[in-house]
Design an enzyme around this catalytic site. Structure first.
Site, PDB file in Angstrom:
ATOM      1  N   TYR A   1      -1.039  -9.219   8.608  1.00 32.50           N
ATOM      2  CA  TYR A   1       0.206  -8.541   8.234  1.00 32.50           C
ATOM      3  C   TYR A   1      -0.003  -7.045   7.982  1.00 32.50           C
ATOM      4  O   TYR A   1       0.923  -6.255   8.040  1.00 32.50           O
ATOM      5  CB  TYR A   1       0.811  -9.186   6.978  1.00 32.50           C
ATOM      6  CG  TYR A   1       0.058  -8.863   5.711  1.00 32.50           C
ATOM      7  CD1 TYR A   1       0.372  -7.742   4.947  1.00 32.50           C
ATOM      8  CD2 TYR A   1      -1.000  -9.663   5.271  1.00 32.50           C
ATOM      9  CE1 TYR A   1      -0.326  -7.433   3.793  1.00 32.50           C
ATOM     10  CE2 TYR A   1      -1.708  -9.369   4.132  1.00 32.50           C
ATOM     11  CZ  TYR A   1      -1.369  -8.255   3.391  1.00 32.50           C
ATOM     12  OH  TYR A   1      -2.073  -7.948   2.262  1.00 32.50           O
TER      13      TYR A   1
ATOM     14  N   GLN B   1       8.446  -1.256  -7.687  1.00 34.56           N
ATOM     15  CA  GLN B   1       7.312  -2.118  -7.316  1.00 34.56           C
ATOM     16  C   GLN B   1       6.791  -1.725  -5.936  1.00 34.56           C
ATOM     17  O   GLN B   1       5.842  -2.311  -5.435  1.00 34.56           O
ATOM     18  CB  GLN B   1       7.770  -3.584  -7.290  1.00 34.56           C
ATOM     19  CG  GLN B   1       8.224  -4.075  -8.658  1.00 34.56           C
ATOM     20  CD  GLN B   1       9.052  -5.349  -8.539  1.00 34.56           C
ATOM     21  OE1 GLN B   1       8.517  -6.450  -8.532  1.00 34.56           O
ATOM     22  NE2 GLN B   1      10.358  -5.210  -8.458  1.00 34.56           N
TER      23      GLN B   1
ATOM     24  N   HIS C   1       3.123  -0.894  -8.890  1.00 35.76           N
ATOM     25  CA  HIS C   1       2.131  -1.479  -7.979  1.00 35.76           C
ATOM     26  C   HIS C   1       1.374  -0.411  -7.194  1.00 35.76           C
ATOM     27  O   HIS C   1       0.759  -0.702  -6.170  1.00 35.76           O
ATOM     28  CB  HIS C   1       2.808  -2.480  -7.028  1.00 35.76           C
ATOM     29  CG  HIS C   1       3.292  -3.712  -7.732  1.00 35.76           C
ATOM     30  ND1 HIS C   1       4.224  -4.580  -7.221  1.00 35.76           N
ATOM     31  CD2 HIS C   1       2.945  -4.225  -8.952  1.00 35.76           C
ATOM     32  CE1 HIS C   1       4.430  -5.569  -8.084  1.00 35.76           C
ATOM     33  NE2 HIS C   1       3.678  -5.378  -9.145  1.00 35.76           N
TER      34      HIS C   1
ATOM     35  N   CYS D   1      -9.970   5.211  -8.667  1.00 35.36           N
ATOM     36  CA  CYS D   1     -11.287   4.754  -9.123  1.00 35.36           C
ATOM     37  C   CYS D   1     -11.100   3.594 -10.097  1.00 35.36           C
ATOM     38  O   CYS D   1     -10.310   3.706 -11.050  1.00 35.36           O
ATOM     39  CB  CYS D   1     -12.021   5.906  -9.813  1.00 35.36           C
ATOM     40  SG  CYS D   1     -13.527   5.364 -10.645  1.00 35.36           S
TER      41      CYS D   1
ATOM     42  N   CYS E   1     -12.826   4.948 -13.864  1.00 38.09           N
ATOM     43  CA  CYS E   1     -12.207   5.950 -14.753  1.00 38.09           C
ATOM     44  C   CYS E   1     -10.709   6.098 -14.509  1.00 38.09           C
ATOM     45  O   CYS E   1     -10.032   6.801 -15.257  1.00 38.09           O
ATOM     46  CB  CYS E   1     -12.890   7.310 -14.626  1.00 38.09           C
ATOM     47  SG  CYS E   1     -12.571   8.155 -13.069  1.00 38.09           S
TER      48      CYS E   1
ATOM     49  N   ALA F   1      21.492  -2.328  -0.184  1.00 37.92           N
ATOM     50  CA  ALA F   1      21.354  -1.220  -1.147  1.00 37.92           C
ATOM     51  C   ALA F   1      21.844   0.106  -0.555  1.00 37.92           C
ATOM     52  O   ALA F   1      22.495   0.895  -1.248  1.00 37.92           O
ATOM     53  CB  ALA F   1      19.888  -1.101  -1.561  1.00 37.92           C
TER      54      ALA F   1
HETATM   55  P1  OAD Z   1      10.669  -9.431  -2.430  1.00 35.97           P
HETATM   56  O1  OAD Z   1      10.364  -9.430  -0.980  1.00 35.97           O
HETATM   57  O2  OAD Z   1      10.166 -10.563  -3.253  1.00 35.97           O
HETATM   58  O3  OAD Z   1      12.253  -9.355  -2.636  1.00 35.97           O
HETATM   59  C1  OAD Z   1      13.029  -8.460  -1.896  1.00 35.97           C
HETATM   60  C2  OAD Z   1      14.476  -8.603  -2.304  1.00 35.97           C
HETATM   61  O4  OAD Z   1      15.228  -7.633  -1.561  1.00 35.97           O
HETATM   62  C3  OAD Z   1      15.099  -9.970  -1.983  1.00 35.97           C
HETATM   63  O5  OAD Z   1      15.809 -10.449  -3.120  1.00 35.97           O
HETATM   64  C4  OAD Z   1      16.038  -9.677  -0.827  1.00 35.97           C
HETATM   65  O6  OAD Z   1      17.194 -10.497  -0.836  1.00 35.97           O
HETATM   66  C5  OAD Z   1      16.414  -8.225  -1.092  1.00 35.97           C
HETATM   67  N1  OAD Z   1      16.906  -7.448   0.063  1.00 35.97           N
HETATM   68  C6  OAD Z   1      16.675  -7.617   1.378  1.00 35.97           C
HETATM   69  N2  OAD Z   1      17.307  -6.671   2.105  1.00 35.97           N
HETATM   70  C7  OAD Z   1      17.931  -5.852   1.223  1.00 35.97           C
HETATM   71  C8  OAD Z   1      18.746  -4.683   1.326  1.00 35.97           C
HETATM   72  N3  OAD Z   1      19.044  -4.127   2.513  1.00 35.97           N
HETATM   73  N4  OAD Z   1      19.219  -4.116   0.180  1.00 35.97           N
HETATM   74  C9  OAD Z   1      18.941  -4.668  -1.033  1.00 35.97           C
HETATM   75  N5  OAD Z   1      18.174  -5.764  -1.192  1.00 35.97           N
HETATM   76  C10 OAD Z   1      17.680  -6.349  -0.089  1.00 35.97           C
HETATM   77  O7  OAD Z   1      10.174  -8.022  -2.984  1.00 35.97           O
HETATM   78  P2  OAD Z   1       9.781  -7.569  -4.468  1.00 35.97           P
HETATM   79  O8  OAD Z   1      10.701  -8.162  -5.471  1.00 35.97           O
HETATM   80  O9  OAD Z   1       9.614  -6.118  -4.427  1.00 35.97           O
HETATM   81  O10 OAD Z   1       3.486  -7.030  -4.856  1.00 35.97           O
HETATM   82  O11 OAD Z   1       8.370  -8.269  -4.610  1.00 35.97           O
HETATM   83  C11 OAD Z   1       7.569  -7.957  -5.715  1.00 35.97           C
HETATM   84  C12 OAD Z   1       6.132  -7.850  -5.326  1.00 35.97           C
HETATM   85  O12 OAD Z   1       5.732  -8.992  -4.556  1.00 35.97           O
HETATM   86  C13 OAD Z   1       5.789  -6.690  -4.410  1.00 35.97           C
HETATM   87  O13 OAD Z   1       5.686  -5.476  -5.082  1.00 35.97           O
HETATM   88  C14 OAD Z   1       4.478  -7.127  -3.828  1.00 35.97           C
HETATM   89  C15 OAD Z   1       4.824  -8.568  -3.513  1.00 35.97           C
HETATM   90  O14 OAD Z   1       3.754  -9.444  -3.476  1.00 35.97           O
HETATM   91  C16 OAD Z   1       2.255  -6.586  -4.562  1.00 35.97           C
HETATM   92  O15 OAD Z   1       1.942  -6.299  -3.433  1.00 35.97           O
HETATM   93  C17 OAD Z   1       1.333  -6.479  -5.724  1.00 35.97           C
END
Ligand code: OAD
Length: 261
Positions: A73, A108, A126, A134, A137, A239
């Site tokens: 990915y 995030q 994130h 690092c 530190c 959004a």
């Molecule tokens: P997700 O992929 O879990 O959720 C994305 C959200 O965006 C979903 O609820 C979708 O319905 C919504 N969505 C899709 N298209 C959209 C649009 N055009 N406008 C508004 N919303 C829309 O993503 P996160 O909640 O960011 O972590 O996931 C959290 C974390 O999980 C990420 O930061 C990442 C991942 O594993 C790390 O990499 C540490």
């Protein structure tokens, strides 16, 4: 009857400390795929192992090599991140800050698009794709500042091992960023959730904390999420289309002679 956009705008104007919490969905219209749900990276490739950080610590050289070879990915994600530009949702959030309505933004996302759009008060919980950090530190560097000829790279300040600033699964959130997020959440009486499944902690705990203290939650997402049942307003839509409408409402409201409280 009052629309969801109007209710959201009114709630935000009536609140003292609106904090935004964004997730991958805010950048979907910048051609970066989300992780979960329709079109999600994890939906297609499966969720990566939860011990990514422990694997990095066990063998940082191998992890760096995998990262640079961009398998699975990663190729698609990195290529999307490298060319992405802010979309109307990012600009709307920057404008809400400029208008004095949005006091802080927790994201995030690692894509740097909030800053590119002009948001200033931003915590990247994130990390940031364009930076390195690092592990000893905590110093952060731009990618170009650190040579990747010998892997893993080492910190010019303390000689600790350097990794990408992006937080891996199993890695603690850097304490400086976590402290800011917790402080802003503790001050917030209204949280605007945009494009997050509110699934990954500690970020998923922030809206719960605002709600527990009697604050309001506004959600912008095309689909129902785990946090929907706790939201005061759920705006179903993209959004990039919905946030500019909230901004328009907020900008014309004082001109109609209505009180902002
Ligand atoms: P997700 O992929 O879990 O959720 C994305 C959200 O965006 C979903 O609820 C979708 O319905 C919504 N969505 C899709 N298209 C959209 C649009 N055009 N406008 C508004 N919303 C829309 O993503 P996160 O909640 O960011 O972590 O996931 C959290 C974390 O999980 C990420 O930061 C990442 C991942 O594993 C790390 O990499 C540490």
């Amino acid at each position: 009857m009052e629309s969801d956009i109007e209710r959201a705008g009114r709630l935000m104007l009536a609140s003292k400390h609106v904090v935004g919490l964004t997730g991958a969905g805010v950048s979907v219209e910048s051609n970066i795929r989300p992780f979960r749900g329709p079109g999600g990276l994890w939906t297609e490739y499966g969720e990566p192992p939860m011990d990514g950080y422990q694997r990095f610590l066990a063998n940082p050289k191998e992890d760096w090599e995998q990262r640079l070879s961009r398998g699975g990915y990663r190729r698609e994600l990195y290529e999307a991140l490298e060319v992405a530009k802010p979309n109307p949702a990012h600009y709307a959030l920057a404008e809400l800050e400029e208008l004095g309505v949005l006091k802080y933004l927790i994201t995030q996302n690692v894509d740097n698009l909030h800053r590119a759009a002009g948001s200033k008060e931003v915590a990247e919980i994130h990390g940031n794709f364009s930076k390195l950090r690092c592990i000893q530190c905590g110093s952060r560097y731009e990618r170009e500042e650190i040579s990747l000829e010998a892997l893993p790279p080492h910190c010019p300040r303390c000689n600790g091992v350097i990794k990408s600033d992006g937080v891996m699964f199993g890695e603690p959130i850097p304490s400086d960023i976590l402290r800011i997020c917790e402080e802003e959440t503790s001050k917030s009486d209204c949280m605007l959730l945009v494009g997050t499944s509110a699934f990954v902690y500690p970020a998923a705990g922030f809206p719960q904390e605002v709600k527990r203290r009697g604050g309001a939650l506004i959600e912008v997402d095309p689909y129902e999420t785990g946090i929907t049942p706790f939201c005061d307003v759920s705006i179903r839509g993209k959004a990039g289309e919905m946030l500019p409408r909230i901004v328009d409402y907020i900008k014309v409201k004082p001109q109609r002679g209505e009180s902002s409280t």
